[in-house]
Design an enzyme around this catalytic site. Sequence first.
Site, PDB file in Angstrom:
ATOM      1  N   ARG A   1      -5.075 -20.268  -6.593  1.00  0.00           N
ATOM      2  CA  ARG A   1      -6.160 -19.571  -5.902  1.00  0.00           C
ATOM      3  C   ARG A   1      -7.097 -18.854  -6.888  1.00  0.00           C
ATOM      4  O   ARG A   1      -6.661 -18.315  -7.902  1.00  0.00           O
ATOM      5  CB  ARG A   1      -5.552 -18.534  -4.952  1.00  0.00           C
ATOM      6  CG  ARG A   1      -6.568 -17.708  -4.214  1.00  0.00           C
ATOM      7  CD  ARG A   1      -5.991 -17.061  -3.008  1.00  0.00           C
ATOM      8  NE  ARG A   1      -5.080 -15.963  -3.310  1.00  0.00           N
ATOM      9  CZ  ARG A   1      -4.542 -15.194  -2.365  1.00  0.00           C
ATOM     10  NH1 ARG A   1      -4.792 -15.424  -1.097  1.00  0.00           N
ATOM     11  NH2 ARG A   1      -3.721 -14.223  -2.705  1.00  0.00           N
TER      12      ARG A   1
ATOM     13  N   LYS B   1      -4.167 -16.079   6.034  1.00  0.00           N
ATOM     14  CA  LYS B   1      -4.479 -15.071   7.058  1.00  0.00           C
ATOM     15  C   LYS B   1      -5.829 -14.401   6.812  1.00  0.00           C
ATOM     16  O   LYS B   1      -6.511 -14.047   7.766  1.00  0.00           O
ATOM     17  CB  LYS B   1      -3.352 -14.056   7.229  1.00  0.00           C
ATOM     18  CG  LYS B   1      -2.966 -13.281   6.010  1.00  0.00           C
ATOM     19  CD  LYS B   1      -1.777 -12.386   6.316  1.00  0.00           C
ATOM     20  CE  LYS B   1      -1.031 -11.897   5.101  1.00  0.00           C
ATOM     21  NZ  LYS B   1      -1.681 -11.876   3.810  1.00  0.00           N
TER      22      LYS B   1
HETATM   23  P1  AMP Z   1      -2.876  -9.172   0.043  1.00  0.00           P
HETATM   24  O1  AMP Z   1      -4.265  -9.191  -0.459  1.00  0.00           O
HETATM   25  O2  AMP Z   1      -2.786  -9.049   1.521  1.00  0.00           O
HETATM   26  O3  AMP Z   1      -2.057 -10.333  -0.481  1.00  0.00           O
HETATM   27  O4  AMP Z   1      -2.200  -7.849  -0.569  1.00  0.00           O
HETATM   28  C1  AMP Z   1      -2.073  -7.671  -1.971  1.00  0.00           C
HETATM   29  C2  AMP Z   1      -1.113  -6.523  -2.282  1.00  0.00           C
HETATM   30  O5  AMP Z   1      -1.618  -5.305  -1.716  1.00  0.00           O
HETATM   31  C3  AMP Z   1       0.296  -6.668  -1.724  1.00  0.00           C
HETATM   32  O6  AMP Z   1       1.141  -7.474  -2.522  1.00  0.00           O
HETATM   33  C4  AMP Z   1       0.737  -5.197  -1.723  1.00  0.00           C
HETATM   34  O7  AMP Z   1       1.032  -4.744  -3.034  1.00  0.00           O
HETATM   35  C5  AMP Z   1      -0.540  -4.475  -1.292  1.00  0.00           C
HETATM   36  N1  AMP Z   1      -0.603  -4.363   0.188  1.00  0.00           N
HETATM   37  C6  AMP Z   1      -1.489  -4.981   1.029  1.00  0.00           C
HETATM   38  N2  AMP Z   1      -1.244  -4.659   2.310  1.00  0.00           N
HETATM   39  C7  AMP Z   1      -0.168  -3.824   2.285  1.00  0.00           C
HETATM   40  C8  AMP Z   1       0.584  -3.172   3.281  1.00  0.00           C
HETATM   41  N3  AMP Z   1       0.300  -3.308   4.600  1.00  0.00           N
HETATM   42  N4  AMP Z   1       1.625  -2.385   2.887  1.00  0.00           N
HETATM   43  C9  AMP Z   1       1.922  -2.229   1.597  1.00  0.00           C
HETATM   44  N5  AMP Z   1       1.280  -2.842   0.593  1.00  0.00           N
HETATM   45  C10 AMP Z   1       0.233  -3.634   0.929  1.00  0.00           C
END
Ligand code: AMP
Length: 211
Positions: free
Chosen positions: A121, A8
């Site tokens: 990754r 994404k």
């Molecule tokens: P991502 O980079 O999108 O995989 O996000 C990494 C981590 O950031 C997730 O595993 C959550 O711990 C935190 N995180 C990112 N977006 C959110 C969200 N919308 N709500 C809560 N935690 C988030």
Amino acid sequence: MGPPGSGKGTQADRLAERVGVTRMSTGDLFRSHQERGTELGRLAEGYMKVGEYVPDDVTVRMVMEWIVAPEQAEGFVLDGFPRTIGQAEALDREAEGIGGIDRVIYMEVPRGELVARLTGRQVCRGCQSPYHVGFAPPAVRDVCDRCGGELYQRDDDKIGVVERRLGVYDQETGPVIDHYRRAGKLIGVDGTGTADDVERALSAATATGPD
Ligand code: AMP
């Protein structure tokens, strides 16, 4: 929207560029707060390390502050938000005043492929460009092709944490997918194949509208 490892971030970047709006990733924003050592960064770190979601009140406040900035008036692509029903309700309320949410794109990738993508990754410390040790390696090991920065594996891409993240995704974010499907805004896109294949599928699906 999509599970961790569904691509994404890559597609949100391309989509935002194509339609000429800004993109915001909540994960990137939390990581940048951590690097700068802010209070928000310290708070988020404990949750992120173990693959849990940062609490809604903190996440929603951070995103809403970003959304209301004048730079976002022309529209925006959100990457990784909303991930809970509480966040979706807050977003729907806030977005009502600016024309509402147009579309929710949902990237579909089988579980086994997600695990392989995430655990291999690497990300650039400098410009955040993503790589994969097997599927998309850099020309020189551990060095970013784009900016020469150092590549590293995120702590939360280690296998135990990946499994936890996928479990949290099913439990917390599954209902959000249903919420937008019921609202008639959900567009499912096949997230397997190359980034170019997925981009083509995504462009075609967004041109025709929700499922
Ligand atoms: P991502 O980079 O999108 O995989 O996000 C990494 C981590 O950031 C997730 O595993 C959550 O711990 C935190 N995180 C990112 N977006 C959110 C969200 N919308 N709500 C809560 N935690 C988030």
